[in-house]
Design a protein around this motif. Sequence first.
Motif, PDB file in Angstrom:
ATOM      1  N   ILE A  56      24.107  59.599 -18.419  1.00  0.00           N
ATOM      2  CA  ILE A  56      23.196  59.899 -19.533  1.00  0.00           C
ATOM      3  C   ILE A  56      22.411  61.175 -19.241  1.00  0.00           C
ATOM      4  N   ARG A  57      21.884  61.284 -18.025  1.00  0.00           N
ATOM      5  CA  ARG A  57      21.110  62.472 -17.635  1.00  0.00           C
ATOM      6  C   ARG A  57      21.932  63.745 -17.821  1.00  0.00           C
ATOM      7  N   ASP A  58      23.191  63.716 -17.357  1.00  0.00           N
ATOM      8  CA  ASP A  58      24.042  64.901 -17.461  1.00  0.00           C
ATOM      9  C   ASP A  58      24.302  65.263 -18.919  1.00  0.00           C
ATOM     10  N   GLU A  59      24.528  64.267 -19.739  1.00  0.00           N
ATOM     11  CA  GLU A  59      24.770  64.514 -21.170  1.00  0.00           C
ATOM     12  C   GLU A  59      23.518  65.085 -21.850  1.00  0.00           C
ATOM     13  N   ILE A  60      22.362  64.514 -21.552  1.00  0.00           N
ATOM     14  CA  ILE A  60      21.116  64.988 -22.151  1.00  0.00           C
ATOM     15  C   ILE A  60      20.764  66.384 -21.652  1.00  0.00           C
ATOM     16  N   LYS A  61      21.011  66.653 -20.385  1.00  0.00           N
ATOM     17  CA  LYS A  61      20.729  67.985 -19.838  1.00  0.00           C
ATOM     18  C   LYS A  61      21.555  69.042 -20.564  1.00  0.00           C
ATOM     19  N   LEU A  62      22.822  68.769 -20.749  1.00  0.00           N
ATOM     20  CA  LEU A  62      23.694  69.706 -21.455  1.00  0.00           C
ATOM     21  C   LEU A  62      23.195  69.928 -22.881  1.00  0.00           C
ATOM     22  N   ASP A  63      22.841  68.841 -23.550  1.00  0.00           N
ATOM     23  CA  ASP A  63      22.335  68.935 -24.924  1.00  0.00           C
ATOM     24  C   ASP A  63      21.016  69.716 -24.957  1.00  0.00           C
ATOM     25  N   ASP A  64      20.119  69.427 -24.011  1.00  0.00           N
ATOM     26  CA  ASP A  64      18.841  70.147 -23.963  1.00  0.00           C
ATOM     27  C   ASP A  64      19.065  71.642 -23.766  1.00  0.00           C
ATOM     28  N   GLU A  65      19.995  72.005 -22.896  1.00  0.00           N
ATOM     29  CA  GLU A  65      20.278  73.424 -22.649  1.00  0.00           C
ATOM     30  C   GLU A  65      20.862  74.089 -23.889  1.00  0.00           C
ATOM     31  N   GLU A  66      21.803  73.428 -24.547  1.00  0.00           N
ATOM     32  CA  GLU A  66      22.437  74.000 -25.740  1.00  0.00           C
ATOM     33  C   GLU A  66      21.450  74.139 -26.897  1.00  0.00           C
ATOM     34  N   GLN A  67      20.569  73.166 -27.047  1.00  0.00           N
ATOM     35  CA  GLN A  67      19.630  73.158 -28.170  1.00  0.00           C
ATOM     36  C   GLN A  67      18.281  73.802 -27.824  1.00  0.00           C
ATOM     37  N   LYS A  68      18.140  74.217 -26.547  1.00  0.00           N
ATOM     38  CA  LYS A  68      16.876  74.775 -26.063  1.00  0.00           C
ATOM     39  C   LYS A  68      15.721  73.817 -26.347  1.00  0.00           C
ATOM     40  N   GLU A  69      15.922  72.563 -25.951  1.00  0.00           N
ATOM     41  CA  GLU A  69      14.933  71.512 -26.149  1.00  0.00           C
ATOM     42  C   GLU A  69      14.548  70.900 -24.815  1.00  0.00           C
ATOM     43  N   THR A  70      13.614  69.993 -24.871  1.00  0.00           N
ATOM     44  CA  THR A  70      13.236  69.214 -23.705  1.00  0.00           C
ATOM     45  C   THR A  70      13.467  67.744 -24.025  1.00  0.00           C
ATOM     46  N   SER A  71      13.463  66.935 -22.992  1.00  0.00           N
ATOM     47  CA  SER A  71      13.678  65.495 -23.161  1.00  0.00           C
ATOM     48  C   SER A  71      12.869  64.750 -22.104  1.00  0.00           C
ATOM     49  N   GLU A  72      13.046  63.453 -22.067  1.00  0.00           N
ATOM     50  CA  GLU A  72      12.370  62.612 -21.086  1.00  0.00           C
ATOM     51  C   GLU A  72      12.750  62.999 -19.651  1.00  0.00           C
ATOM     52  N   PHE A  73      13.894  63.640 -19.485  1.00  0.00           N
ATOM     53  CA  PHE A  73      14.375  64.031 -18.157  1.00  0.00           C
ATOM     54  C   PHE A  73      13.754  65.338 -17.660  1.00  0.00           C
ATOM     55  N   THR A  74      13.152  66.103 -18.549  1.00  0.00           N
ATOM     56  CA  THR A  74      12.577  67.396 -18.189  1.00  0.00           C
ATOM     57  C   THR A  74      11.490  67.249 -17.130  1.00  0.00           C
ATOM     58  N   ALA A  75      10.700  66.182 -17.223  1.00  0.00           N
ATOM     59  CA  ALA A  75       9.583  65.972 -16.294  1.00  0.00           C
ATOM     60  C   ALA A  75      10.042  65.860 -14.846  1.00  0.00           C
ATOM     61  N   ILE A  76      11.274  65.420 -14.641  1.00  0.00           N
ATOM     62  CA  ILE A  76      11.796  65.297 -13.270  1.00  0.00           C
ATOM     63  C   ILE A  76      12.896  66.324 -13.011  1.00  0.00           C
ATOM     64  N   GLN A  77      12.960  67.333 -13.865  1.00  0.00           N
ATOM     65  CA  GLN A  77      13.917  68.432 -13.739  1.00  0.00           C
ATOM     66  C   GLN A  77      15.350  67.930 -13.601  1.00  0.00           C
ATOM     67  N   TYR A  78      15.664  66.877 -14.365  1.00  0.00           N
ATOM     68  CA  TYR A  78      17.019  66.312 -14.399  1.00  0.00           C
ATOM     69  C   TYR A  78      17.493  65.884 -13.012  1.00  0.00           C
ATOM     70  N   GLY A  79      16.565  65.443 -12.203  1.00  0.00           N
ATOM     71  CA  GLY A  79      16.868  65.063 -10.827  1.00  0.00           C
ATOM     72  C   GLY A  79      17.566  63.719 -10.709  1.00  0.00           C
ATOM     73  N   PRO A  80      17.851  63.325  -9.482  1.00  0.00           N
ATOM     74  CA  PRO A  80      18.530  62.048  -9.235  1.00  0.00           C
ATOM     75  C   PRO A  80      17.600  60.871  -9.560  1.00  0.00           C
ATOM     76  N   ILE A  81      18.156  59.683  -9.549  1.00  0.00           N
ATOM     77  CA  ILE A  81      17.390  58.495  -9.902  1.00  0.00           C
ATOM     78  C   ILE A  81      16.202  58.281  -8.961  1.00  0.00           C
ATOM     79  N   SER A  82      16.292  58.756  -7.737  1.00  0.00           N
ATOM     80  CA  SER A  82      15.160  58.635  -6.810  1.00  0.00           C
ATOM     81  C   SER A  82      13.942  59.403  -7.328  1.00  0.00           C
ATOM     82  N   LYS A  83      14.156  60.556  -7.956  1.00  0.00           N
ATOM     83  CA  LYS A  83      13.049  61.315  -8.559  1.00  0.00           C
ATOM     84  C   LYS A  83      12.479  60.570  -9.756  1.00  0.00           C
TER      85      LYS A  83
END
Length: 140
Positions: A56-83
């Motif tokens: 999910i993170r990888d899919e949302i990151k790609l979408d955020d980059e293409e759409q120049k948007e942010t998401s819930e994952f932005t706060a952790i810079q799309y990091g691993p689940i430990s972050k």
Amino acid sequence: MKVYINEEEVDANLMSVNTGLNFGRFDYEGLVVSYYKIVLPTTAFIEAIEQEYTDIRDEIKLDDEEQKETSEFTAIQYGPISKLIENAQALRDVTVTYLDKPLFCKLFEQSDEGTFVINSTDLVEVVADRIEISGRCHIR
């Protein structure tokens, strides 16, 4: 894993999950609402949901980059689940938005036999070395 209904521990086999579009709705006449809490060791949470998280993170990151948007994952810079687990707000936001139903489906065998149907995710937090997820459910 421990499961509580109205602060009393119950057998996890009593639980099922509403995976439909009415998740979060409680406006049905005669519906009996209870409160659940699931307590998981952090390692069990990671083991149960890490692959879905990564996908999910990888899919949302790609979408955020293409759409120049942010998401819930932005706060952790799309990091691993430990972050994710280190950031209380991101843990709540990502779990409520993306991970709760897949996680519940892994934790509770889906059947029409469960007495309690999980129908919301209201709080997700780290307490010591555990993840606690709570919300509302209804009696089948």
